[in-house]
Enzyme design. Structure first.
Site, PDB file in Angstrom:
ATOM      1  N   LYS A 152       2.404  -4.056   6.534  1.00  0.00           N
ATOM      2  CA  LYS A 152       2.962  -3.761   5.154  1.00  0.00           C
ATOM      3  C   LYS A 152       4.222  -3.217   4.886  1.00  0.00           C
ATOM      4  O   LYS A 152       4.470  -3.717   3.405  1.00  0.00           O
ATOM      5  CB  LYS A 152       2.243  -2.652   4.468  1.00  0.00           C
ATOM      6  CG  LYS A 152       0.981  -2.731   4.156  1.00  0.00           C
ATOM      7  CD  LYS A 152       0.252  -3.913   3.430  1.00  0.00           C
ATOM      8  CE  LYS A 152      -1.479  -4.388   3.965  1.00  0.00           C
ATOM      9  NZ  LYS A 152      -1.707  -5.707   2.971  1.00  0.00           N
ATOM     10  N   TYR A 201      -1.543  -0.998  10.507  1.00  0.00           N
ATOM     11  CA  TYR A 201      -1.298  -1.464   9.453  1.00  0.00           C
ATOM     12  C   TYR A 201      -0.771  -0.864   8.604  1.00  0.00           C
ATOM     13  O   TYR A 201       0.459  -2.146   7.576  1.00  0.00           O
ATOM     14  CB  TYR A 201      -3.027  -0.585   8.827  1.00  0.00           C
ATOM     15  CG  TYR A 201      -3.216  -0.861   7.750  1.00  0.00           C
ATOM     16  CD1 TYR A 201      -3.277  -2.566   6.764  1.00  0.00           C
ATOM     17  CD2 TYR A 201      -2.987  -0.129   6.265  1.00  0.00           C
ATOM     18  CE1 TYR A 201      -3.664  -2.968   5.432  1.00  0.00           C
ATOM     19  CE2 TYR A 201      -2.958  -0.492   5.168  1.00  0.00           C
ATOM     20  CZ  TYR A 201      -3.491  -1.963   4.658  1.00  0.00           C
ATOM     21  OH  TYR A 201      -3.475  -2.636   3.268  1.00  0.00           O
ATOM     22  N   SER A 250       0.636  -1.342   0.076  1.00  0.00           N
ATOM     23  CA  SER A 250       0.243  -0.007  -0.251  1.00  0.00           C
ATOM     24  C   SER A 250       0.248   0.769   0.137  1.00  0.00           C
ATOM     25  O   SER A 250       1.733   0.890   0.388  1.00  0.00           O
ATOM     26  CB  SER A 250      -0.920   0.243   1.055  1.00  0.00           C
ATOM     27  OG  SER A 250      -1.373   1.249   1.161  1.00  0.00           O
TER      28      SER A 250
HETATM   29  N1  LIG Z   1      -8.813  -1.494  -0.626  1.00  0.00           N
HETATM   30  C1  LIG Z   1      -8.014  -1.094  -0.433  1.00  0.00           C
HETATM   31  O1  LIG Z   1      -8.009   0.015   0.008  1.00  0.00           O
HETATM   32  C2  LIG Z   1      -6.457  -1.224  -0.633  1.00  0.00           C
HETATM   33  C3  LIG Z   1      -5.053  -0.420   0.162  1.00  0.00           C
HETATM   34  C4  LIG Z   1      -3.618  -0.472  -0.523  1.00  0.00           C
HETATM   35  C5  LIG Z   1      -3.595  -2.257   0.109  1.00  0.00           C
HETATM   36  N2  LIG Z   1      -4.657  -3.012  -0.025  1.00  0.00           N
HETATM   37  C6  LIG Z   1      -4.615  -4.526  -0.042  1.00  0.00           C
HETATM   38  O2  LIG Z   1      -4.766  -4.951  -0.646  1.00  0.00           O
HETATM   39  C7  LIG Z   1      -5.613  -5.952   0.020  1.00  0.00           C
HETATM   40  C8  LIG Z   1      -6.956  -6.845  -0.535  1.00  0.00           C
HETATM   41  O3  LIG Z   1      -7.901  -6.087   0.192  1.00  0.00           O
HETATM   42  P1  LIG Z   1      -9.069  -5.572  -0.416  1.00  0.00           P
HETATM   43  O4  LIG Z   1      -9.552  -4.086  -0.053  1.00  0.00           O
HETATM   44  O5  LIG Z   1      -9.149  -6.160  -1.187  1.00  0.00           O
HETATM   45  O6  LIG Z   1      -9.644  -6.213   0.854  1.00  0.00           O
HETATM   46  P2  LIG Z   1     -10.603  -7.347   2.159  1.00  0.00           P
HETATM   47  O7  LIG Z   1     -10.508  -7.113   3.360  1.00  0.00           O
HETATM   48  O8  LIG Z   1     -12.191  -7.383   0.754  1.00  0.00           O
HETATM   49  O9  LIG Z   1      -9.825  -8.289   0.912  1.00  0.00           O
HETATM   50  C9  LIG Z   1      -9.359  -9.447   2.149  1.00  0.00           C
HETATM   51  C10 LIG Z   1      -9.127 -10.705   1.617  1.00  0.00           C
HETATM   52  O10 LIG Z   1      -9.368 -11.504   1.811  1.00  0.00           O
HETATM   53  C11 LIG Z   1      -9.553 -12.459   3.646  1.00  0.00           C
HETATM   54  N3  LIG Z   1      -9.071 -12.607   4.611  1.00  0.00           N
HETATM   55  C12 LIG Z   1      -8.623 -12.126   5.501  1.00  0.00           C
HETATM   56  N4  LIG Z   1      -7.456 -12.266   6.140  1.00  0.00           N
HETATM   57  C13 LIG Z   1      -7.180 -13.981   5.775  1.00  0.00           C
HETATM   58  C14 LIG Z   1      -6.568 -15.242   6.677  1.00  0.00           C
HETATM   59  N5  LIG Z   1      -6.217 -14.875   7.518  1.00  0.00           N
HETATM   60  N6  LIG Z   1      -6.763 -16.358   5.726  1.00  0.00           N
HETATM   61  C15 LIG Z   1      -7.669 -15.969   4.759  1.00  0.00           C
HETATM   62  N7  LIG Z   1      -8.740 -15.124   3.750  1.00  0.00           N
HETATM   63  C16 LIG Z   1      -8.551 -14.144   4.352  1.00  0.00           C
HETATM   64  C17 LIG Z   1     -11.092 -11.934   3.794  1.00  0.00           C
HETATM   65  O11 LIG Z   1     -11.546 -12.577   3.754  1.00  0.00           O
HETATM   66  C18 LIG Z   1     -11.216 -11.221   2.337  1.00  0.00           C
HETATM   67  O12 LIG Z   1     -11.695 -11.792   1.266  1.00  0.00           O
HETATM   68  C19 LIG Z   1      -4.996  -6.163   1.438  1.00  0.00           C
HETATM   69  O13 LIG Z   1      -3.990  -6.718   1.596  1.00  0.00           O
HETATM   70  C20 LIG Z   1      -5.034  -4.685   1.587  1.00  0.00           C
HETATM   71  O14 LIG Z   1      -4.332  -4.356   3.038  1.00  0.00           O
HETATM   72  C21 LIG Z   1      -6.139  -2.529  -0.143  1.00  0.00           C
END
Ligand SMILES: NC(=O)c1ccc[n+]([C@@H]2O[C@H](COP(=O)([O-])OP(=O)(O)OC[C@H]3O[C@@H](n4cnc5c(N)ncnc54)[C@H](O)[C@@H]3O)[C@@H](O)[C@H]2O)c1
Length: 338
Positions: free
Chosen positions: A153, A149, A125
């Protein structure tokens, strides 16, 4: 054609990536514990792509379960999305975040090592930059994490890079996302935040459906053209396509790579609101509130490294993001005049 495991595969960004990977001919396998996603996502993906996705319900922190999954579905690489992502919650429950994000990544890497999988794309991120000195931000800008958080990362990035340096992994792509927004244009998959959304777009779409009375604009006295915060919003399908290209890059190139994924254009909150109103025909009532501690006036990416390394650039603009986010949210809210 590659075989690839998506951890957190039912989540927002992973589900869109599953579509982009399928379109490029890759075989995709989803692993999720569904702690932050809906159980009908794999079925939605099947209807959208015409392909059935193997799904394993498991926790990435369970190395035995992940190892068994990799034995049942051998892959060439993993794209590791599974994580907790709420900044505020990470500060109130740090151990939970260290557990899910850092321990989870270690357990996954152990399972990969046990099953001879040595290539990973990792969801990082732009939050790792904290308060940047300048925008556009390049990947060599200092990292100044400001919350747990962001810390998780950065630790996960370093973990993957260390394993690439020492030969445990052959290739790593750490992808630093800016502000993902929007949904697949079919409105069959999208973002489903639980509770009060933390991000502008899902909050704004819930105001548009009437689920929330107004949009809070935190700070209108920043040194930006209209005083509101400027961010680099990126359409989730552009982000998804970047994962497909990054995957293809690490299948052919060993080593560790860290790249920004943003459009390179900063958009203010008020510009986003205006774009949303004109794309959807809905009025968004605003409530101007004080700045939030830790918020930065302006940040946006220099995305040129992603273009140089694997030929990616964002093709969609804020109007596409607003239209597609609204189609998704309106459908969920049962609004049909979209
Ligand atoms: N959405 C954003 O704004 C954003 C920005 C930067 C980085 N990210 C990163 O991108 C990735 C995906 O983000 P997203 O927005 O799709 O989030 P999201 O919460 O929609 O997706 C994460 C998925 O991981 C699953 N999950 C979480 N912990 C788990 C575990 N221990 N075992 C198995 N499954 C697990 C959740 O059920 C979910 O389906 C994350 O790592 C997040 O930190 C997101």
């Amino acid at each position: 054609m590659a075989r690839v495991l998506l951890t957190g595969g039912a989540g927002y960004i992973a589900s869109h990536t599953a579509v982009a990977l399928t379109e490029r001919g890759h075989a995709v396998f989803l692993l999720d514990n569904f702690c932050n996603s809906a159980r009908d996502v794999p079925e939605r993906l099947r209807r959208l792509t015409g392909r059935t996705f193997a799904v394993i319900e498991a926790d990435v922190r369970d190395a035995v379960a992940v190892s068994a999954a990799l034995a049942a579905f051998p892959v060439d690489a993993v794209i590791h999305f599974a994580a907790l992502k709420a900044v505020g919650e990470s500060e109130t429950n740090p151990l939970l975040y260290y557990d899910y994000n850092i321990i989870g990544t270690i357990r996954l890497l152990e399972a990969m090592q046990a099953r001879d999988v040595h290539r990973i794309v990792f969801s990082s991120s732009a939050t790792v930059y904290g308060q940047p000195d300048v925008s556009p931000i390049q990947e060599n800008a200092p990292t100044r994490v400001q919350n747990i958080y962001g810390r998780t990362k950065l630790v996960m990035e370093d973990l993957c890079a260390d394993l690439a340096r020492t030969g445990v992994l052959k290739a790593v792509a750490n992808l630093r996302y800016f502000n993902p927004a929007g949904a697949h244009p079919s409105a069959m998959i999208g973002e489903t935040p639980t509770g009060v959304p933390n991000n502008l777009m899902p909050y704004m779409t819930q105001v548009a459906t009437g689920e929330r009375p107004y949009l809070n604009v935190f700070g209108n006295d920043y040194e930006t053209p209209d005083g509101t915060g400027v961010r680099d919003y990126i359409h989730v399908m552009d982000l998804a396509e970047a994962h497909a290209l990054a995957l293809e890059h690490i299948l052919d190139n060993d080593g560790a790579l860290t790249v920004n994924l943003g459009t390179g254009t900063g958009i203010s909150v008020l510009e986003m609101v205006r774009a949303f109103e004109s794309a959807t025909g809905r009025k968004i009532p605003l409530n101007f509130a004080p700045r939030r501690p830790g918020d930065v006036a302006s940040y946006y990416a220099d995305p040129s490294l992603a273009a140089q390394k694997f030929g990616w650039k964002a093709n969609r603009d804020v109007n596409d993001m607003c239209r597609d986010a609204w189609r998704w949210q309106a459908k969920r809210a049962g609004i049909n005049d979209v």
